[in-house]
Design an enzyme around this catalytic site. Structure first.
Site, PDB file in Angstrom:
ATOM      1  N   GLU A 103       3.668  -1.728  11.372  1.00 18.16           N
ATOM      2  CA  GLU A 103       2.548  -0.790  11.183  1.00 18.16           C
ATOM      3  C   GLU A 103       1.917  -1.023   9.810  1.00 18.16           C
ATOM      4  O   GLU A 103       2.565  -1.547   8.886  1.00 18.16           O
ATOM      5  CB  GLU A 103       3.119   0.635  11.336  1.00 18.16           C
ATOM      6  CG  GLU A 103       2.176   1.776  11.111  1.00 18.16           C
ATOM      7  CD  GLU A 103       1.037   1.901  12.107  1.00 18.16           C
ATOM      8  OE1 GLU A 103       0.260   0.932  12.205  1.00 18.16           O
ATOM      9  OE2 GLU A 103       0.893   2.964  12.733  1.00 18.16           O
ATOM     10  N   ASP A 104       0.654  -0.638   9.659  1.00 16.83           N
ATOM     11  CA  ASP A 104      -0.024  -0.805   8.369  1.00 16.83           C
ATOM     12  C   ASP A 104       0.305   0.319   7.399  1.00 16.83           C
ATOM     13  O   ASP A 104       0.679   0.093   6.257  1.00 16.83           O
ATOM     14  CB  ASP A 104      -1.559  -0.912   8.555  1.00 16.83           C
ATOM     15  CG  ASP A 104      -2.144   0.238   9.380  1.00 16.83           C
ATOM     16  OD1 ASP A 104      -1.376   1.091   9.883  1.00 16.83           O
ATOM     17  OD2 ASP A 104      -3.384   0.282   9.513  1.00 16.83           O
ATOM     18  N   ASP A 107       0.650   7.794   7.537  1.00 19.18           N
ATOM     19  CA  ASP A 107      -0.041   8.942   6.942  1.00 19.18           C
ATOM     20  C   ASP A 107       0.702  10.197   7.417  1.00 19.18           C
ATOM     21  O   ASP A 107       1.669  10.609   6.788  1.00 19.18           O
ATOM     22  CB  ASP A 107      -1.508   8.908   7.376  1.00 19.18           C
ATOM     23  CG  ASP A 107      -2.343   9.978   6.698  1.00 19.18           C
ATOM     24  OD1 ASP A 107      -1.816  10.659   5.811  1.00 19.18           O
ATOM     25  OD2 ASP A 107      -3.518  10.149   7.056  1.00 19.18           O
ATOM     26  N   PHE A 156      -7.076   7.659   0.337  1.00 18.02           N
ATOM     27  CA  PHE A 156      -7.516   6.869   1.486  1.00 18.02           C
ATOM     28  C   PHE A 156      -7.779   5.448   1.002  1.00 18.02           C
ATOM     29  O   PHE A 156      -8.527   5.239   0.053  1.00 18.02           O
ATOM     30  CB  PHE A 156      -8.779   7.468   2.116  1.00 18.02           C
ATOM     31  CG  PHE A 156      -9.123   6.817   3.414  1.00 18.02           C
ATOM     32  CD1 PHE A 156      -8.556   7.277   4.600  1.00 18.02           C
ATOM     33  CD2 PHE A 156      -9.976   5.724   3.455  1.00 18.02           C
ATOM     34  CE1 PHE A 156      -8.841   6.648   5.813  1.00 18.02           C
ATOM     35  CE2 PHE A 156     -10.266   5.092   4.659  1.00 18.02           C
ATOM     36  CZ  PHE A 156      -9.706   5.560   5.838  1.00 18.02           C
ATOM     37  N   ARG A 169     -11.856  -4.340   6.349  1.00 20.06           N
ATOM     38  CA  ARG A 169     -10.554  -4.890   6.728  1.00 20.06           C
ATOM     39  C   ARG A 169     -10.305  -6.244   6.077  1.00 20.06           C
ATOM     40  O   ARG A 169      -9.171  -6.635   5.822  1.00 20.06           O
ATOM     41  CB  ARG A 169     -10.470  -5.084   8.252  1.00 20.06           C
ATOM     42  CG  ARG A 169     -10.422  -3.800   9.054  1.00 20.06           C
ATOM     43  CD  ARG A 169     -10.052  -4.123  10.507  1.00 20.06           C
ATOM     44  NE  ARG A 169     -10.388  -3.039  11.408  1.00 20.06           N
ATOM     45  CZ  ARG A 169      -9.631  -1.980  11.661  1.00 20.06           C
ATOM     46  NH1 ARG A 169      -8.487  -1.846  11.033  1.00 20.06           N
ATOM     47  NH2 ARG A 169      -9.995  -1.051  12.513  1.00 20.06           N
TER      48      ARG A 169
HETATM   49  P1  IMP Z   1      -0.759   8.572  11.116  1.00 22.72           P
HETATM   50  O1  IMP Z   1      -0.504   8.690  12.597  1.00 22.72           O
HETATM   51  O2  IMP Z   1      -1.370   9.832  10.563  1.00 22.72           O
HETATM   52  O3  IMP Z   1       0.471   8.156  10.338  1.00 22.72           O
HETATM   53  O4  IMP Z   1      -1.886   7.514  10.861  1.00 22.72           O
HETATM   54  C1  IMP Z   1      -1.872   6.331  11.531  1.00 22.72           C
HETATM   55  C2  IMP Z   1      -3.116   5.510  11.393  1.00 22.72           C
HETATM   56  O5  IMP Z   1      -4.197   6.146  10.686  1.00 22.72           O
HETATM   57  C3  IMP Z   1      -2.804   4.248  10.614  1.00 22.72           C
HETATM   58  O6  IMP Z   1      -2.193   3.282  11.439  1.00 22.72           O
HETATM   59  C4  IMP Z   1      -4.183   3.852  10.142  1.00 22.72           C
HETATM   60  O7  IMP Z   1      -4.831   3.109  11.141  1.00 22.72           O
HETATM   61  C5  IMP Z   1      -4.899   5.178   9.939  1.00 22.72           C
HETATM   62  N1  IMP Z   1      -4.885   5.544   8.494  1.00 22.72           N
HETATM   63  C6  IMP Z   1      -4.170   6.513   7.901  1.00 22.72           C
HETATM   64  N2  IMP Z   1      -4.400   6.543   6.569  1.00 22.72           N
HETATM   65  C7  IMP Z   1      -5.284   5.556   6.317  1.00 22.72           C
HETATM   66  C8  IMP Z   1      -5.908   5.060   5.108  1.00 22.72           C
HETATM   67  O8  IMP Z   1      -5.692   5.525   3.978  1.00 22.72           O
HETATM   68  N3  IMP Z   1      -6.759   4.021   5.276  1.00 22.72           N
HETATM   69  C9  IMP Z   1      -7.042   3.453   6.486  1.00 22.72           C
HETATM   70  N4  IMP Z   1      -6.468   3.869   7.624  1.00 22.72           N
HETATM   71  C10 IMP Z   1      -5.593   4.911   7.549  1.00 22.72           C
END
Ligand code: IMP
Length: 183
Positions: A103-104, A107, A156, A169
């Site tokens: 995963e990248d 959050d 962010f 990206r």
């Molecule tokens: P989560 O489910 O809230 O953990 O978020 C998952 C997805 O939200 C990540 O895989 C990203 O694609 C996107 N995301 C969350 N924070 C960021 C950020 O700071 N920059 C870009 N994408 C984000």
């Protein structure tokens, strides 16, 4: 003609190309030891993890399989609900395989938790997770990836696969956008 460059929209570089590279090398070394002889399946979560995944996979010294999954979160009032829609599923059956979800960024952690449960239900030999970044924020359900690149603040970020409205990206580093870019 007005020249637009992505770089002009960045306020601060949080992780440089060199810093990211050095950490990915360390992670690949660790994974090469931990997965040696297991023929693991590395699952890339598209699109955000694509750069991290490509760099990580090519640094692995043991044999790996590669597959891709694309997801999109359902959002309510611009907040992730944790309900994930699968846009592209894995190509192959993962029963009996050692799976690593790549995963990248974590959050809320809801996407990774969902994917871990989803793939875990398919009876793999093991399912572990790696994320390049994890935001240091309080969560209703804490998530601990098995491997982590960097723990960061709550900003962010964009670049190295991460986007804002599908832009940025392709930046080779991870940075914070200028506030005026959002407006
Ligand atoms: P989560 O489910 O809230 O953990 O978020 C998952 C997805 O939200 C990540 O895989 C990203 O694609 C996107 N995301 C969350 N924070 C960021 C950020 O700071 N920059 C870009 N994408 C984000």
């Amino acid at each position: 003609m007005k020249i637009t460059t992505a770089e002009n929209d960045i306020q601060e570089i949080l992780y440089s190309e060199e810093t990211i590279k050095a950490r990915v090398v360390e992670l690949a070394k660790q994974l090469s030891v931990d997965y040696n002889g297991l023929d693991p399946l590395f699952v890339c979560v598209l699109k955000g993890a694509s750069f991290f995944y490509a760099d990580l996979c090519r640094l692995m010294s043991c044999r790996i399989f590669m597959d891709f999954i694309a997801v999109s979160s359902y959002e309510s009032n611009a907040k992730s609900t944790g309900v994930v829609r699968i846009i592209k599923d894995l190509d192959k059956n993962i029963t009996g395989k050692h799976v690593l979800i790549v995963e990248d960024i974590i959050d809320t952690g809801l996407t990774l938790a969902y994917l871990k449960d989803l793939l875990g239900a398919r009876k793999p030999a093991s399912v572990k997770t790696i994320s390049l970044l994890q935001k240091d924020i309080p969560r209703p359900r804490e998530i601990h990836p098995d491997y982590l690149g960097f723990r960061m603040g709550s900003q962010f970020v964009v670049g190295y696969g991460l986007d804002y409205s599908d832009y940025y990206r392709n930046l080779p580093y991870i940075g914070i956008l200028k506030p005026e870019t959002y407006s």
